[in-house]
Scaffold this active site. Sequence first.
Site, mmCIF file in Angstrom:
data_model
loop_
_atom_site.group_PDB
_atom_site.id
_atom_site.type_symbol
_atom_site.label_atom_id
_atom_site.label_comp_id
_atom_site.label_asym_id
_atom_site.label_seq_id
_atom_site.Cartn_x
_atom_site.Cartn_y
_atom_site.Cartn_z
ATOM 1 N N TYR A 13 -7.927 10.174 30.392
ATOM 2 C CA TYR A 13 -7.229 11.405 30.748
ATOM 3 C C TYR A 13 -8.035 12.295 31.691
ATOM 4 O O TYR A 13 -7.472 12.914 32.606
ATOM 5 C CB TYR A 13 -6.765 12.165 29.495
ATOM 6 C CG TYR A 13 -7.781 13.069 28.836
ATOM 7 C CD1 TYR A 13 -7.848 14.413 29.168
ATOM 8 C CD2 TYR A 13 -8.668 12.589 27.880
ATOM 9 C CE1 TYR A 13 -8.772 15.259 28.560
ATOM 10 C CE2 TYR A 13 -9.589 13.415 27.271
ATOM 11 C CZ TYR A 13 -9.643 14.745 27.615
ATOM 12 O OH TYR A 13 -10.556 15.574 27.020
ATOM 13 N N VAL A 21 -15.942 7.593 32.572
ATOM 14 C CA VAL A 21 -15.732 6.422 31.716
ATOM 15 C C VAL A 21 -15.920 6.779 30.243
ATOM 16 O O VAL A 21 -16.176 5.914 29.417
ATOM 17 C CB VAL A 21 -16.661 5.252 32.131
ATOM 18 C CG1 VAL A 21 -16.267 4.733 33.506
ATOM 19 C CG2 VAL A 21 -18.127 5.680 32.109
ATOM 20 N N ARG A 79 -17.015 10.014 27.114
ATOM 21 C CA ARG A 79 -18.044 10.980 26.733
ATOM 22 C C ARG A 79 -18.720 10.478 25.465
ATOM 23 O O ARG A 79 -18.111 9.787 24.654
ATOM 24 C CB ARG A 79 -17.415 12.365 26.512
ATOM 25 C CG ARG A 79 -16.836 12.914 27.809
ATOM 26 C CD ARG A 79 -16.333 14.326 27.671
ATOM 27 N NE ARG A 79 -17.342 15.293 27.288
ATOM 28 C CZ ARG A 79 -18.168 15.923 28.135
ATOM 29 N NH1 ARG A 79 -18.126 15.648 29.425
ATOM 30 N NH2 ARG A 79 -19.024 16.814 27.700
ATOM 31 N N HIS A 105 18.639 26.600 23.970
ATOM 32 C CA HIS A 105 19.171 25.926 25.152
ATOM 33 C C HIS A 105 19.011 26.827 26.367
ATOM 34 O O HIS A 105 19.212 28.035 26.245
ATOM 35 C CB HIS A 105 20.657 25.632 24.924
ATOM 36 C CG HIS A 105 21.335 25.043 26.116
ATOM 37 N ND1 HIS A 105 21.157 23.720 26.488
ATOM 38 C CD2 HIS A 105 22.180 25.596 27.036
ATOM 39 C CE1 HIS A 105 21.875 23.483 27.578
ATOM 40 N NE2 HIS A 105 22.506 24.606 27.927
HETATM 41 C C1 FAD Z 1 -13.046 17.691 32.147
HETATM 42 C C2 FAD Z 1 -12.723 17.853 30.691
HETATM 43 C C3 FAD Z 1 -11.454 18.246 30.322
HETATM 44 C C4 FAD Z 1 -11.149 18.425 28.978
HETATM 45 N N1 FAD Z 1 -9.886 18.811 28.640
HETATM 46 C C5 FAD Z 1 -9.572 19.001 27.355
HETATM 47 C C6 FAD Z 1 -8.290 19.458 26.983
HETATM 48 O O1 FAD Z 1 -7.430 19.696 27.826
HETATM 49 N N2 FAD Z 1 -8.036 19.660 25.668
HETATM 50 C C7 FAD Z 1 -8.981 19.408 24.701
HETATM 51 O O2 FAD Z 1 -8.690 19.603 23.525
HETATM 52 N N3 FAD Z 1 -10.202 18.953 25.028
HETATM 53 C C8 FAD Z 1 -10.519 18.753 26.317
HETATM 54 N N4 FAD Z 1 -11.779 18.343 26.652
HETATM 55 C C9 FAD Z 1 -12.726 18.065 25.562
HETATM 56 C C10 FAD Z 1 -13.321 19.365 25.036
HETATM 57 O O3 FAD Z 1 -13.973 20.041 26.077
HETATM 58 C C11 FAD Z 1 -14.292 19.065 23.906
HETATM 59 O O4 FAD Z 1 -13.654 18.293 22.921
HETATM 60 C C12 FAD Z 1 -14.803 20.341 23.273
HETATM 61 O O5 FAD Z 1 -15.463 21.156 24.216
HETATM 62 C C13 FAD Z 1 -15.764 20.023 22.124
HETATM 63 O O6 FAD Z 1 -16.215 21.213 21.563
HETATM 64 P P1 FAD Z 1 -17.612 21.269 20.796
HETATM 65 O O7 FAD Z 1 -17.687 22.648 20.249
HETATM 66 O O8 FAD Z 1 -17.744 20.124 19.894
HETATM 67 O O9 FAD Z 1 -18.722 21.056 21.920
HETATM 68 P P2 FAD Z 1 -18.975 21.659 23.369
HETATM 69 O O10 FAD Z 1 -17.802 22.355 23.913
HETATM 70 O O11 FAD Z 1 -19.536 20.530 24.174
HETATM 71 O O12 FAD Z 1 -20.087 22.754 23.137
HETATM 72 C C14 FAD Z 1 -21.363 22.426 22.688
HETATM 73 C C15 FAD Z 1 -22.334 23.464 23.193
HETATM 74 O O13 FAD Z 1 -23.585 23.268 22.546
HETATM 75 C C16 FAD Z 1 -24.612 23.512 23.471
HETATM 76 N N5 FAD Z 1 -25.821 22.837 22.986
HETATM 77 C C17 FAD Z 1 -26.020 21.510 22.865
HETATM 78 N N6 FAD Z 1 -27.243 21.271 22.349
HETATM 79 C C18 FAD Z 1 -27.800 22.481 22.140
HETATM 80 C C19 FAD Z 1 -29.052 22.876 21.628
HETATM 81 N N7 FAD Z 1 -29.973 21.986 21.222
HETATM 82 N N8 FAD Z 1 -29.310 24.197 21.544
HETATM 83 C C20 FAD Z 1 -28.400 25.134 21.960
HETATM 84 N N9 FAD Z 1 -27.212 24.794 22.452
HETATM 85 C C21 FAD Z 1 -26.907 23.479 22.535
HETATM 86 C C22 FAD Z 1 -24.068 22.925 24.768
HETATM 87 O O14 FAD Z 1 -24.711 23.421 25.919
HETATM 88 C C23 FAD Z 1 -22.618 23.371 24.682
HETATM 89 O O15 FAD Z 1 -22.429 24.611 25.318
HETATM 90 C C24 FAD Z 1 -12.127 18.184 27.981
HETATM 91 C C25 FAD Z 1 -13.415 17.789 28.344
HETATM 92 C C26 FAD Z 1 -13.710 17.633 29.691
HETATM 93 C C27 FAD Z 1 -15.102 17.219 30.074
#
Ligand code: FAD
Length: 465
Positions: free
Chosen positions: A186, A269, A271, A442
């Site tokens: 996607y 490819v 994440r 509708h």
């Molecule tokens: C291009 C793209 C489009 C997407 N579109 C969608 C969508 O339309 N809908 C959807 O549901 N999902 C989408 N996703 C997926 C979505 O972004 C992720 O599933 C979501 O962000 C996961 O949230 P999270 O809180 O697990 O982690 P993240 O959002 O990755 O946040 C983790 C944070 O932790 C921080 N971090 C990591 N290690 C450390 C550390 N040691 N100390 C301090 N900070 C740290 C990172 O810098 C980051 O800011 C998309 C992803 C991408 C790449």
Amino acid sequence: MSETNSYDVIIIGAGPGGYVCAARAAELGLDTIIVENRRMGGTCLNVGCIPSKALIHAADEFERASAFAAGGGIGVSTGPATLDLKAVMGWKDAVVGRLNAGVAGLLKSAGVKTLDGTARFRDGKTVEVATPTGLQVVRAEAIVIAAGSAPVELPALPFGGDVLSSTEALALTALPERLAVVGAGYIGLEIGTAYAKLGSKVTVVEAADRILPQYDAELTRPVAQRLKALGVETFVGAKALGRAQGALLVETGEGDERRIQADKILATVGRRPLTDGWGLEELALEMDGRAVRIDERCRTSMRGVYAIGDVAGEPMLAHRAMAQGEMVAEIVAGRKRAWDKRCIPAICFTDPEIVTAGQSPETARAAGADVRVARTPFRANGRALTAGRDDGFVRVVARADTGLVLGLQAVGPGVAELAAAFATAIEMCATVDDLAGTVFAHPTRGEALHEAATELARHGLEPQA
Ligand SMILES: Cc1cc2nc3c(=O)[nH]c(=O)nc-3n(C[C@H](O)[C@H](O)[C@H](O)COP(=O)(O)OP(=O)(O)OC[C@H]3O[C@@H](n4cnc5c(N)ncnc54)[C@H](O)[C@@H]3O)c2cc1C
């Protein structure tokens, strides 16, 4: 010398999982600290969901304006459409900035302490944070790992230069004349389609035998047709071999080697859970492949340590991370909670969009259910026709005996907004009778859901004893 501070809960990472968890924990009276080493909002807000949807919107608008310039077909015409990609990116960044500020404000008003820095476990109760002003040590009874994920890098196409991950592709200020997209999941297709609409010549290379291999073939067919109509060339069953002199080298499904001219190559490819950088080595955590193993309460194998969101594996979706974050905050605050969701909806913001909730006909049958399936195409839907796009359909999957709705799926322009109705119906254990007995406004695309459910309620289910 660093000073040790104690909290009830430490959250590592302020993506959608982390910030929702932190805000809820503080709201429940827990002394909460969240550590983030980039920007509030994580991948989703800064380089994922939000910027990609902003780019998609801008590309749709440009395509629409270009269609009007070319005559339009609905009696509306305009002068030639022009594109200022730098300005598009500026607008996208402003949207991101506004949401960033919103997350910071939410955490502040909830009373969460935020710490800018990289967190690393010392042990299961202690984290050291490398901040711009030095090391800080924080302790807590509960620690939530919400570190997210990172793009998978292909050894043959390491990121850098003209080989982009989604992050760089969402920040280009000059339109690539030719863009090759490796990986038709996607993310690759959302971004690839946007650039095709903005005017790039896009070629997609996918190793599986069709695009969007994680979706069933019936749902992906309208997307494949639209890609073709947009002039996107697609190679399936093909392997990216590497880069050479402005081209992507590909081994096609037939075993031929092809050179695909490309100024930029977007490699999408997949994440991987981000398991480096926060001290996994210091903990004896059980893993599930590359992800941190969790149970139905997001507990890891170590007492007091939780993992939520992408770091805990698939499905890597922002709303799943948020729901886990909220649940973990409540568990830490002493409430009885466990993951009992019936579905996590997923949306692919391609053109047309795909939305899925619950089980497909195949997965339901594979799980042993006797199912009945109904589809209503949009070609007879008033809203679809008045919006100028009637491709796609809504599909209902229900148990043959009781009519319990097991799955709802749709493909079509704008169907993302059906995700709310789909998830609500499944979560509330709706039957096809419930849906057939509901009044749908509708003219809306949602009426196709009503029609498909009504077809099953009236004609599709087994005769009741
Ligand atoms: C291009 C793209 C489009 C997407 N579109 C969608 C969508 O339309 N809908 C959807 O549901 N999902 C989408 N996703 C997926 C979505 O972004 C992720 O599933 C979501 O962000 C996961 O949230 P999270 O809180 O697990 O982690 P993240 O959002 O990755 O946040 C983790 C944070 O932790 C921080 N971090 C990591 N290690 C450390 C550390 N040691 N100390 C301090 N900070 C740290 C990172 O810098 C980051 O800011 C998309 C992803 C991408 C790449």
